[in-house]
Scaffold this motif. Structure first.
Motif, PDB file in Angstrom:
ATOM      1  N   PHE A 117       0.823  -1.210   0.000  1.00 50.23           N
ATOM      2  CA  PHE A 117       0.000   0.000   0.000  1.00 50.23           C
ATOM      3  C   PHE A 117       0.854   1.256   0.000  1.00 50.23           C
ATOM      4  O   PHE A 117       0.480   2.264  -0.622  1.00 50.23           O
TER       5      PHE A 117
ATOM      6  N   GLY B 299       0.454   3.240  -3.352  1.00 48.82           N
ATOM      7  CA  GLY B 299      -0.191   4.506  -3.046  1.00 48.82           C
ATOM      8  C   GLY B 299       0.573   5.700  -3.560  1.00 48.82           C
ATOM      9  O   GLY B 299      -0.008   6.750  -3.855  1.00 48.82           O
TER      10      GLY B 299
ATOM     11  N   CYS C 146      -4.321   5.823   2.445  1.00 52.01           N
ATOM     12  CA  CYS C 146      -3.803   5.670   1.085  1.00 52.01           C
ATOM     13  C   CYS C 146      -4.410   6.754   0.198  1.00 52.01           C
ATOM     14  O   CYS C 146      -5.635   6.957   0.203  1.00 52.01           O
TER      15      CYS C 146
END
Length: 251
Positions: free
Chosen positions: A22, A26, A80
């Motif tokens: 992530f 992200g 995120c």
């Protein structure tokens, strides 16, 4: 998540890998949205049983480190900058509910089921509670946190834990439709919207929050995407961030 043999249970390794994924995705400008899914029969069974056995004899410092790792993962998903969809095709238990509650949109199959089983193990759903409470509300949490009962997909939808229900064979189509919607929106504006929601939710409506929203909109209008969005609207064309796709549903 790809641990089908243990129903995608959240081991320390999986928690670390998800957190890293992530973080990396992200910040990748080539990524517009993320889908969190699980291979096998379950979406996520919650905590890894082998790790739970070890933690029963582990010192407090080690248990705190494990708790910190899960808390970090949940916060990473929650903050995120890209839209995150939870694709829930099967059982989603305990820590799995924290994951889907940290996502922006949760789509579940009618056959999916949910449970917060911590109290039946003498534990509490501590790290996931901020996210699950925001998803289902305090009143519903008073029942489901305490009883550990199974929550059907229909009930999960009713209390707001999931946004949409689909037949099992239709869930991927619905996820694709949501992704297509995200592709029409400005990536920068979506990231700012997520920050706006986190900052404004729960705040009293008074002069400070009104002034903050005025300032944020004025600032957003002056950004490249803000200018491009207005220009494309006036010129009756698609904004630059819309990517033309072919008709291949697998594209």
């Amino acid at each position: 998540m790809n641990r089908p043999d243990v129903r995608n249970a959240l081991s320390p390794t999986l928690i670390s890998e998800l957190t890293q994924a992530f973080h990396v995705l992200g910040e990748d400008p080539g990524i517009r949205a993320l889908v969190l899914a699980g291979h096998g029969k379950a979406f996520c069974a919650g905590a890894d049983l082998n790790r739970m056995k070890e933690s029963a004899q582990a010192p407090e410092a080690e248990n705190r480190a494990d708790a910190q790792a899960l808390a970090t993962l949940l916060h990473t998903v929650h903050t995120c900058p890209k839209p995150v969809i939870a694709r829930i095709h099967g059982p989603c238990m305990a820590g799995g509910l924290g994951l889907i509650s940290a996502c922006d949109v949760a789509v579940a199959a009618q056959q999916a089921k949910f449970a917060l089983t911590e109290t039946r193990l003498g534990l509490i759903p501590a790290m996931i509670s901020p996210y699950v409470l925001r998803a289902m509300g305090e009143r519903a949490a008073r029942r489901w946190f305490l009883t550990g009962e199974v929550i059907t997909a229909a009930e999960a939808w009713r209390i707001g834990l999931v946004h949409e229900l689909c037949e099992a064979g239709e869930i991927d189509q619905r996820v694709r439709q949501l992704l297509e919607s995200f592709m029409l929106a400005s990536p920068a504006a979506m990231a700012e919207c997520k920050r706006l929601i986190r900052d404004v939710a729960g705040q009293p409506i008074g002069a400070p929050i009104i002034e903050q929203t005025i300032s944020r909109l004025a600032a957003q209008r002056a950004t490249p995407d803000g200018r491009e969005g207005l220009a494309s609207f006036l010129e009756k064309r698609k904004p630059a961030w819309v990517i033309e796709r072919d008709d291949d549903p697998g594209a």
